[in-house]
Design a protein around this motif. Sequence first.
Motif, PDB file in Angstrom:
ATOM      1  N   GLU A  91      28.497  40.425  34.933  1.00 51.56           N
ATOM      2  CA  GLU A  91      29.632  41.047  34.252  1.00 51.56           C
ATOM      3  C   GLU A  91      30.456  41.875  35.227  1.00 51.56           C
ATOM      4  N   LEU A  92      29.790  42.658  36.071  1.00 59.11           N
ATOM      5  CA  LEU A  92      30.490  43.514  37.043  1.00 59.11           C
ATOM      6  C   LEU A  92      31.391  42.686  37.951  1.00 59.11           C
ATOM      7  N   ILE A  93      30.837  41.655  38.567  1.00 62.31           N
ATOM      8  CA  ILE A  93      31.602  40.855  39.521  1.00 62.31           C
ATOM      9  C   ILE A  93      32.726  40.102  38.824  1.00 62.31           C
ATOM     10  N   ALA A  94      32.454  39.584  37.624  1.00 61.07           N
ATOM     11  CA  ALA A  94      33.496  38.851  36.891  1.00 61.07           C
ATOM     12  C   ALA A  94      34.676  39.761  36.569  1.00 61.07           C
ATOM     13  N   ARG A  95      34.385  40.977  36.124  1.00 63.17           N
ATOM     14  CA  ARG A  95      35.471  41.900  35.771  1.00 63.17           C
ATOM     15  C   ARG A  95      36.235  42.364  37.012  1.00 63.17           C
ATOM     16  N   ILE A  96      35.526  42.614  38.108  1.00 61.85           N
ATOM     17  CA  ILE A  96      36.200  43.018  39.347  1.00 61.85           C
ATOM     18  C   ILE A  96      37.117  41.906  39.833  1.00 61.85           C
ATOM     19  N   LYS A  97      36.602  40.695  39.884  1.00 63.09           N
ATOM     20  CA  LYS A  97      37.421  39.571  40.361  1.00 63.09           C
ATOM     21  C   LYS A  97      38.631  39.352  39.466  1.00 63.09           C
ATOM     22  N   SER A  98      38.406  39.434  38.153  1.00 62.78           N
ATOM     23  CA  SER A  98      39.509  39.235  37.212  1.00 62.78           C
ATOM     24  C   SER A  98      40.604  40.278  37.425  1.00 62.78           C
ATOM     25  N   GLN A  99      40.204  41.554  37.542  1.00 62.01           N
ATOM     26  CA  GLN A  99      41.198  42.616  37.704  1.00 62.01           C
ATOM     27  C   GLN A  99      41.901  42.523  39.054  1.00 62.01           C
ATOM     28  N   LEU A 100      41.168  42.172  40.117  1.00 57.28           N
ATOM     29  CA  LEU A 100      41.805  42.002  41.427  1.00 57.28           C
ATOM     30  C   LEU A 100      42.811  40.859  41.409  1.00 57.28           C
ATOM     31  N   ARG A 101      42.380  39.754  40.775  1.00 62.39           N
ATOM     32  CA  ARG A 101      43.295  38.602  40.717  1.00 62.39           C
ATOM     33  C   ARG A 101      44.566  38.950  39.941  1.00 62.39           C
ATOM     34  N   LEU A 102      44.406  39.605  38.794  1.00 66.97           N
ATOM     35  CA  LEU A 102      45.563  39.980  37.993  1.00 66.97           C
ATOM     36  C   LEU A 102      46.427  40.995  38.729  1.00 66.97           C
ATOM     37  N   GLY A 103      45.778  41.930  39.439  1.00 66.82           N
ATOM     38  CA  GLY A 103      46.525  42.935  40.198  1.00 66.82           C
ATOM     39  C   GLY A 103      47.342  42.318  41.315  1.00 66.82           C
ATOM     40  N   PHE A 104      46.740  41.388  42.049  1.00 68.05           N
ATOM     41  CA  PHE A 104      47.464  40.741  43.138  1.00 68.05           C
ATOM     42  C   PHE A 104      48.574  39.837  42.610  1.00 68.05           C
ATOM     43  N   GLU A 105      48.319  39.164  41.495  1.00 69.22           N
ATOM     44  CA  GLU A 105      49.371  38.351  40.870  1.00 69.22           C
ATOM     45  C   GLU A 105      50.570  39.223  40.505  1.00 69.22           C
ATOM     46  N   MET A 106      50.290  40.410  39.956  1.00 69.04           N
ATOM     47  CA  MET A 106      51.370  41.316  39.597  1.00 69.04           C
ATOM     48  C   MET A 106      52.115  41.809  40.826  1.00 69.04           C
ATOM     49  N   ASP A 107      51.368  42.140  41.891  1.00 71.24           N
ATOM     50  CA  ASP A 107      52.011  42.607  43.130  1.00 71.24           C
ATOM     51  C   ASP A 107      52.947  41.549  43.696  1.00 71.24           C
ATOM     52  N   LEU A 108      52.470  40.302  43.712  1.00 68.57           N
ATOM     53  CA  LEU A 108      53.303  39.225  44.238  1.00 68.57           C
ATOM     54  C   LEU A 108      54.547  39.011  43.383  1.00 68.57           C
ATOM     55  N   ARG A 109      54.358  39.064  42.081  1.00 70.12           N
ATOM     56  CA  ARG A 109      55.487  38.854  41.182  1.00 70.12           C
ATOM     57  C   ARG A 109      56.505  39.988  41.314  1.00 70.12           C
ATOM     58  N   LYS A 110      56.021  41.213  41.429  1.00 68.67           N
ATOM     59  CA  LYS A 110      56.927  42.346  41.590  1.00 68.67           C
ATOM     60  C   LYS A 110      57.688  42.256  42.914  1.00 68.67           C
ATOM     61  N   GLU A 111      56.995  41.788  43.948  1.00 71.79           N
ATOM     62  CA  GLU A 111      57.668  41.658  45.246  1.00 71.79           C
ATOM     63  C   GLU A 111      58.779  40.621  45.182  1.00 71.79           C
ATOM     64  N   ARG A 112      58.508  39.508  44.507  1.00 71.62           N
ATOM     65  CA  ARG A 112      59.551  38.487  44.353  1.00 71.62           C
ATOM     66  C   ARG A 112      60.734  39.030  43.553  1.00 71.62           C
ATOM     67  N   GLU A 113      60.422  39.753  42.475  1.00 74.56           N
ATOM     68  CA  GLU A 113      61.483  40.344  41.659  1.00 74.56           C
ATOM     69  C   GLU A 113      62.314  41.321  42.485  1.00 74.56           C
ATOM     70  N   LYS A 114      61.631  42.117  43.298  1.00 73.39           N
ATOM     71  CA  LYS A 114      62.328  43.127  44.099  1.00 73.39           C
ATOM     72  C   LYS A 114      63.318  42.491  45.071  1.00 73.39           C
TER      73      LYS A 114
END
Length: 333
Positions: free
Chosen positions: A124-147
């Motif tokens: 559970e720990l690793i799954a949640r960490i990976k999920s949140q990291l993936r979602l966080g990086f996806e958001m960072d990339l999307r925000k950078e493109r928007e910027k």
Amino acid sequence: MFALNKPNPIIACVEDDADIQMLLSVYISNAMGVYPVFLKDSTEAFDFLGITESKAAENADLIIMDYQIPGINGINAIKKIRESGSYTDTPIIMITASDDQKILEQAFEAGANDFIAKPIRKTELIARIKSQLRLGFEMDLRKEREKKLLELSGKLEEANKKLKEIAFLDGLTGIPNRRHFDIAFRSMGKQTIRNQTNLSIIMIDIDHFKLYNDTYGHLQGDECLKKVGMILKSNLLRPTDFVARYGGEEFIAALPETDLHGAEEVAKRIQAAFETERIPHDKGIGGIVTVSMGIASTDGSDGKVFIVEYADEALYTAKLSGRNTYRFWRLDN
């Protein structure tokens, strides 16, 4: 080795218990090849993150926060981190040994993205960490493109508005995220209790999604998640109905002013839609992607709205019943 858009994500763990520190270190390093930074209290955490006068050398990509830490508690620490402005979108996972619903609600209101219950389980720990990291990086990339796009057009005011919207959308599927759902559901729950009207929840899980990823790869898995999000969104009956990505392969739908019968009609529409779409899944039921669903409903008469947990129990029953089906939560479960 765990690979994301950033090779070595920085994971900051605010935890003073030496045993839990060792557990987190072993679990995370073995599964992901990175070693977390341990901070024993809120003072060390604020210094490391650059929130106080001391300045951090690097920004954390994910923060794990224990509810009980020396100084201010984990919830107030999260509030201060969010209020600093530098960590508005950084994923924060709270660790707590309590199952008190109020504590979990306060954690999400403070800005936590997810939580892990003690005792900590590695999977559970690793799954949640990976999920949140993936979602966080996806958001960072999307925000950078928007910027970049908005810098070219000069629409800075519009950029700020879009970035705020992104904070409440799932970066992969484009539908509302869990934080958005939690806020919307609290509002729906208050209205249900105040007006004594029906409110139903459908918890939805993609059947055998791990096998799908193992068979087709994670890129195709992401495409599958996008298709599932669109199918669910397009099969809600009314503009007031609300669907969100709850985490990983789980989705959740809130249906205000809808009883169990109405929620069942929505579940049937969703099932029929997957039969029509027939997304290929060699290891799935009938060779296609299917979903299991748990349904719960309240009329607000008892002054409590815990139907998310009830829907989750019903979903578990649906999985035990062979998947590709739905089950109701009932008082005598």
